[in-house]
Design an enzyme around this catalytic site. Structure first.
Site, PDB file in Angstrom:
ATOM      1  N   CYS A  99      33.435  32.800  54.016  1.00 37.44           N
ATOM      2  CA  CYS A  99      33.116  33.264  55.370  1.00 37.44           C
ATOM      3  C   CYS A  99      31.726  32.774  55.721  1.00 37.44           C
ATOM      4  O   CYS A  99      30.823  32.851  54.883  1.00 37.44           O
ATOM      5  CB  CYS A  99      33.178  34.792  55.415  1.00 37.44           C
ATOM      6  SG  CYS A  99      32.809  35.481  57.031  1.00 37.44           S
ATOM      7  N   HIS A 141      41.956  36.944  58.553  1.00 41.30           N
ATOM      8  CA  HIS A 141      40.517  36.973  58.251  1.00 41.30           C
ATOM      9  C   HIS A 141      39.700  37.088  59.544  1.00 41.30           C
ATOM     10  O   HIS A 141      38.800  37.942  59.644  1.00 41.30           O
ATOM     11  CB  HIS A 141      40.126  35.708  57.467  1.00 41.30           C
ATOM     12  CG  HIS A 141      38.664  35.577  57.202  1.00 41.30           C
ATOM     13  ND1 HIS A 141      38.126  35.563  55.932  1.00 41.30           N
ATOM     14  CD2 HIS A 141      37.604  35.439  58.043  1.00 41.30           C
ATOM     15  CE1 HIS A 141      36.806  35.441  56.024  1.00 41.30           C
ATOM     16  NE2 HIS A 141      36.465  35.354  57.286  1.00 41.30           N
ATOM     17  N   GLU A 142      40.018  36.231  60.519  1.00 41.51           N
ATOM     18  CA  GLU A 142      39.226  36.225  61.755  1.00 41.51           C
ATOM     19  C   GLU A 142      39.399  37.527  62.526  1.00 41.51           C
ATOM     20  O   GLU A 142      38.426  38.080  63.049  1.00 41.51           O
ATOM     21  CB  GLU A 142      39.590  35.024  62.632  1.00 41.51           C
ATOM     22  CG  GLU A 142      39.250  33.666  62.027  1.00 41.51           C
ATOM     23  CD  GLU A 142      37.841  33.567  61.487  1.00 41.51           C
ATOM     24  OE1 GLU A 142      36.917  34.193  62.064  1.00 41.51           O
ATOM     25  OE2 GLU A 142      37.644  32.872  60.477  1.00 41.51           O
ATOM     26  N   HIS A 145      37.331  40.491  61.500  1.00 36.70           N
ATOM     27  CA  HIS A 145      35.958  40.547  62.012  1.00 36.70           C
ATOM     28  C   HIS A 145      35.861  41.422  63.262  1.00 36.70           C
ATOM     29  O   HIS A 145      34.824  42.029  63.527  1.00 36.70           O
ATOM     30  CB  HIS A 145      35.458  39.140  62.360  1.00 36.70           C
ATOM     31  CG  HIS A 145      34.974  38.337  61.187  1.00 36.70           C
ATOM     32  ND1 HIS A 145      33.852  38.684  60.457  1.00 36.70           N
ATOM     33  CD2 HIS A 145      35.433  37.194  60.638  1.00 36.70           C
ATOM     34  CE1 HIS A 145      33.652  37.777  59.506  1.00 36.70           C
ATOM     35  NE2 HIS A 145      34.605  36.862  59.577  1.00 36.70           N
TER      36      HIS A 145
HETATM   37 NI    NI Z   1      34.633  35.204  58.308  1.00 39.42          NI
END
Ligand code: NI
Length: 176
Positions: A99, A141-142, A145
């Site tokens: 990341c 993953h995105e 966030h």
């Molecule tokens: Ni990330």
């Protein structure tokens, strides 16, 4: 414009980001330009608006050939706003993630293998897509966030977390 990427420890990465309201779409082109510039500069596979300190539910991702992910399958260049993710079945698999907000590190993270994601594109039009494997991993993953979740929080065994150059000494040095 290339923007500084917030690093883990910054409380702005832990917020639940706000949905983009219809009247806010005028702000989106300038935000996307900064996000693309920043992601390209750092050779990222994706970037979420909170990583540049913008508290909105906007992510971008896409992988052609990426030195950070030499074995990765291609992922289409995508803008995803106000996303929803649905797992298509319970199957998960584990894969190594990095990341831009956790530079120099890698961790082994379980993710759903097959998902459907939907949301709005840069023009505010609804779309939905099915994704699997690496593509599905990048999206999860995105989108994490946007809920204040960084991948180390999802590592099930912290022995599977470490410095990239120690875990993968044969891979080229990366700029994170
Ligand atoms: Ni990330």
């Amino acid at each position: 414009m290339i923007r500084p990427v917030l690093r883990m420890g910054d409380p702005r990465l832990l917020r639940v980001a706000k949905a983009v309201a219809p009247e806010e779409f005028a702000l989106i082109p300038a935000l996307l330009e900064d996000m693309r510039d920043t992601m390209r500069h750092l050779s990222g596979a994706g970037l979420a608006a909170p990583q540049i300190g913008v508290d909105l539910r906007v992510v971008i991702f896409g992988v052609q050939s990426n030195p950070r992910y030499p074995d990765a399958e291609a992922v289409p260049d995508t803008v995803l706003i106000n996303p929803m993710i649905e797992a298509l079945d319970a199957t998960q698999d584990s894969g190594w993630e990095g990341c831009l907000s956790v530079p120099g590190m890698r961790g082994l993270v379980p993710r759903y293998t097959r998902i459907r994601y939907s949301g709005l594109d840069a023009a505010g039009q609804k779309f939905s897509r099915i994704a699997e494997n690496f593509h599905a991993r990048v999206v999860q993953h995105e989108c994490d966030h946007l809920d204040g979740v960084l991948y180390p929080m999802r590592i099930t065994d912290l022995r599977d977390f470490g410095f990239s150059e120690v875990l993968f000494p044969d891979q080229p040095i990366e700029d994170d």
